[in-house]
Design a protein around this motif. Sequence first.
Motif, PDB file in Angstrom:
ATOM      1  N   GLU A   1       9.743  -6.027 -28.326  1.00 20.17           N
ATOM      2  CA  GLU A   1       9.025  -5.195 -29.296  1.00 20.17           C
ATOM      3  C   GLU A   1       7.528  -5.266 -29.016  1.00 20.17           C
ATOM      4  O   GLU A   1       7.002  -6.299 -28.611  1.00 20.17           O
ATOM      5  CB  GLU A   1       9.307  -5.689 -30.708  1.00 20.17           C
ATOM      6  N   ASP A   2       6.847  -4.129 -29.182  1.00 24.45           N
ATOM      7  CA  ASP A   2       5.396  -4.123 -29.038  1.00 24.45           C
ATOM      8  C   ASP A   2       4.808  -5.126 -30.028  1.00 24.45           C
ATOM      9  O   ASP A   2       5.056  -5.044 -31.230  1.00 24.45           O
ATOM     10  CB  ASP A   2       4.858  -2.717 -29.327  1.00 24.45           C
ATOM     11  N   LEU A   3       4.032  -6.077 -29.532  1.00 26.65           N
ATOM     12  CA  LEU A   3       3.494  -7.125 -30.404  1.00 26.65           C
ATOM     13  C   LEU A   3       2.566  -6.581 -31.485  1.00 26.65           C
ATOM     14  O   LEU A   3       2.329  -7.256 -32.484  1.00 26.65           O
ATOM     15  CB  LEU A   3       2.770  -8.182 -29.571  1.00 26.65           C
ATOM     16  N   SER A   4       2.074  -5.381 -31.291  1.00 27.99           N
ATOM     17  CA  SER A   4       1.239  -4.774 -32.336  1.00 27.99           C
ATOM     18  C   SER A   4       2.039  -4.546 -33.616  1.00 27.99           C
ATOM     19  O   SER A   4       1.463  -4.456 -34.709  1.00 27.99           O
ATOM     20  CB  SER A   4       0.670  -3.444 -31.841  1.00 27.99           C
ATOM     21  N   LYS A   5       3.363  -4.481 -33.477  1.00 29.58           N
ATOM     22  CA  LYS A   5       4.235  -4.271 -34.629  1.00 29.58           C
ATOM     23  C   LYS A   5       4.755  -5.588 -35.201  1.00 29.58           C
ATOM     24  O   LYS A   5       5.501  -5.570 -36.186  1.00 29.58           O
ATOM     25  CB  LYS A   5       5.418  -3.386 -34.226  1.00 29.58           C
ATOM     26  N   CYS A   6       4.372  -6.692 -34.579  1.00 32.99           N
ATOM     27  CA  CYS A   6       4.899  -8.005 -34.978  1.00 32.99           C
ATOM     28  C   CYS A   6       3.869  -8.820 -35.751  1.00 32.99           C
ATOM     29  O   CYS A   6       3.896 -10.050 -35.731  1.00 32.99           O
ATOM     30  CB  CYS A   6       5.366  -8.773 -33.742  1.00 32.99           C
ATOM     31  N   PHE A   7       2.948  -8.135 -36.423  1.00 33.15           N
ATOM     32  CA  PHE A   7       1.941  -8.776 -37.256  1.00 33.15           C
ATOM     33  C   PHE A   7       1.186  -9.881 -36.496  1.00 33.15           C
ATOM     34  O   PHE A   7       1.183 -11.041 -36.919  1.00 33.15           O
ATOM     35  CB  PHE A   7       2.573  -9.342 -38.534  1.00 33.15           C
ATOM     36  N   PRO A   8       0.561  -9.518 -35.387  1.00 35.83           N
ATOM     37  CA  PRO A   8      -0.132 -10.533 -34.581  1.00 35.83           C
ATOM     38  C   PRO A   8      -1.374 -11.069 -35.274  1.00 35.83           C
ATOM     39  O   PRO A   8      -2.020 -10.372 -36.069  1.00 35.83           O
ATOM     40  CB  PRO A   8      -0.507  -9.772 -33.308  1.00 35.83           C
ATOM     41  N   GLU A   9      -1.693 -12.311 -34.993  1.00 37.42           N
ATOM     42  CA  GLU A   9      -2.910 -12.959 -35.483  1.00 37.42           C
ATOM     43  C   GLU A   9      -3.577 -13.664 -34.310  1.00 37.42           C
ATOM     44  O   GLU A   9      -2.905 -14.296 -33.485  1.00 37.42           O
ATOM     45  CB  GLU A   9      -2.586 -13.979 -36.584  1.00 37.42           C
ATOM     46  N   TYR A  10      -4.887 -13.561 -34.249  1.00 39.02           N
ATOM     47  CA  TYR A  10      -5.641 -14.159 -33.149  1.00 39.02           C
ATOM     48  C   TYR A  10      -6.742 -15.050 -33.715  1.00 39.02           C
ATOM     49  O   TYR A  10      -7.402 -14.716 -34.689  1.00 39.02           O
ATOM     50  CB  TYR A  10      -6.263 -13.067 -32.282  1.00 39.02           C
ATOM     51  N   LEU A  11      -6.910 -16.205 -33.078  1.00 36.95           N
ATOM     52  CA  LEU A  11      -7.918 -17.158 -33.523  1.00 36.95           C
ATOM     53  C   LEU A  11      -8.598 -17.777 -32.308  1.00 36.95           C
ATOM     54  O   LEU A  11      -7.936 -18.166 -31.349  1.00 36.95           O
ATOM     55  CB  LEU A  11      -7.253 -18.267 -34.346  1.00 36.95           C
ATOM     56  N   GLU A  12      -9.915 -17.826 -32.327  1.00 36.21           N
ATOM     57  CA  GLU A  12     -10.663 -18.519 -31.288  1.00 36.21           C
ATOM     58  C   GLU A  12     -11.463 -19.640 -31.940  1.00 36.21           C
ATOM     59  O   GLU A  12     -12.270 -19.404 -32.832  1.00 36.21           O
ATOM     60  CB  GLU A  12     -11.596 -17.569 -30.548  1.00 36.21           C
ATOM     61  N   THR A  13     -11.217 -20.873 -31.519  1.00 38.80           N
ATOM     62  CA  THR A  13     -11.891 -22.009 -32.124  1.00 38.80           C
ATOM     63  C   THR A  13     -13.249 -22.238 -31.489  1.00 38.80           C
ATOM     64  O   THR A  13     -13.551 -21.728 -30.408  1.00 38.80           O
ATOM     65  CB  THR A  13     -11.045 -23.290 -31.966  1.00 38.80           C
ATOM     66  N   GLU A  14     -14.058 -23.032 -32.147  1.00 39.85           N
ATOM     67  CA  GLU A  14     -15.386 -23.344 -31.648  1.00 39.85           C
ATOM     68  C   GLU A  14     -15.318 -24.066 -30.301  1.00 39.85           C
ATOM     69  O   GLU A  14     -16.189 -23.918 -29.447  1.00 39.85           O
ATOM     70  CB  GLU A  14     -16.146 -24.214 -32.653  1.00 39.85           C
ATOM     71  N   SER A  15     -14.272 -24.838 -30.100  1.00 38.92           N
ATOM     72  CA  SER A  15     -14.113 -25.580 -28.851  1.00 38.92           C
ATOM     73  C   SER A  15     -13.577 -24.711 -27.721  1.00 38.92           C
ATOM     74  O   SER A  15     -13.463 -25.168 -26.582  1.00 38.92           O
ATOM     75  CB  SER A  15     -13.185 -26.786 -29.050  1.00 38.92           C
ATOM     76  N   GLY A  16     -13.220 -23.467 -28.039  1.00 38.21           N
ATOM     77  CA  GLY A  16     -12.790 -22.542 -27.001  1.00 38.21           C
ATOM     78  C   GLY A  16     -11.296 -22.331 -26.892  1.00 38.21           C
ATOM     79  O   GLY A  16     -10.843 -21.511 -26.088  1.00 38.21           O
ATOM     80  N   ASN A  17     -10.505 -23.060 -27.680  1.00 36.82           N
ATOM     81  CA  ASN A  17      -9.055 -22.839 -27.659  1.00 36.82           C
ATOM     82  C   ASN A  17      -8.730 -21.486 -28.274  1.00 36.82           C
ATOM     83  O   ASN A  17      -9.357 -21.069 -29.258  1.00 36.82           O
ATOM     84  CB  ASN A  17      -8.329 -23.944 -28.424  1.00 36.82           C
ATOM     85  N   LEU A  18      -7.741 -20.817 -27.710  1.00 39.55           N
ATOM     86  CA  LEU A  18      -7.312 -19.515 -28.201  1.00 39.55           C
ATOM     87  C   LEU A  18      -5.920 -19.652 -28.811  1.00 39.55           C
ATOM     88  O   LEU A  18      -5.012 -20.200 -28.189  1.00 39.55           O
ATOM     89  CB  LEU A  18      -7.273 -18.492 -27.063  1.00 39.55           C
TER      90      LEU A  18
END
Length: 208
Positions: free
Chosen positions: A152-169
């Motif tokens: 399934e297109d991930l745009s339809k899977c309620f994606p969430e993105y986070l970038e931490t101050e230390s650089g982890n994604l």
Amino acid sequence: MAANISQVKTVTAQSFRLFVLTINRMLASTVFKKTKGTGSAYNKALKTTPFGRSDAFTRGGFAIMPHATAPLSLKLYAFEEFMLSIAEQNKEVHVKSYCQSWLRLLSLQKFNEAQKLLDCPNSYGETWTEAKLKFAVQEYYNNTSPVTFQNEDLSKCFPEYLETESGNLIFGFYLPSNSEITDLTVEFEFIPQGNGFYAATINDVHVL
């Protein structure tokens, strides 16, 4: 007395990589103080843990918790060809594409290839194999029926993105399985290794 050369054990590239990344986790002494993320109904929340403070973001019952990793960056240049490389600024596009490739391999039942996209175990020392993924889905449905995955297109899977101050994604989404988008959250984490390379792992697959 110095050991004979024949007594020196050969350390494979795989075991060395896992060793270094494990040490990278164990050296963690700081937690995240600042994050930035995107996603539907993005809300930032600060949660206190027994080990200190960590950041989370939530969408309804969907929360993604970053795991503290070492402030010391251990470079794995010998393994760069296996890792995600991000040169552009739009990192979210790259991690989403990486996760989409993983999901596509699952849908084609190419589980060994999908597992190769995971560079290291998570902070609990676990790797999300075919068996673990299928067990999580069966537990979700409370039955032992055969498990399938859909690309399934991930745009339809309620994606969430986070970038931490230390650089982890951190990239999370609901897992499409058995012909529907389930409430099982897949949480990928991409750990910077220097020179624009990131080591990928799956922190968890569960319902929050």
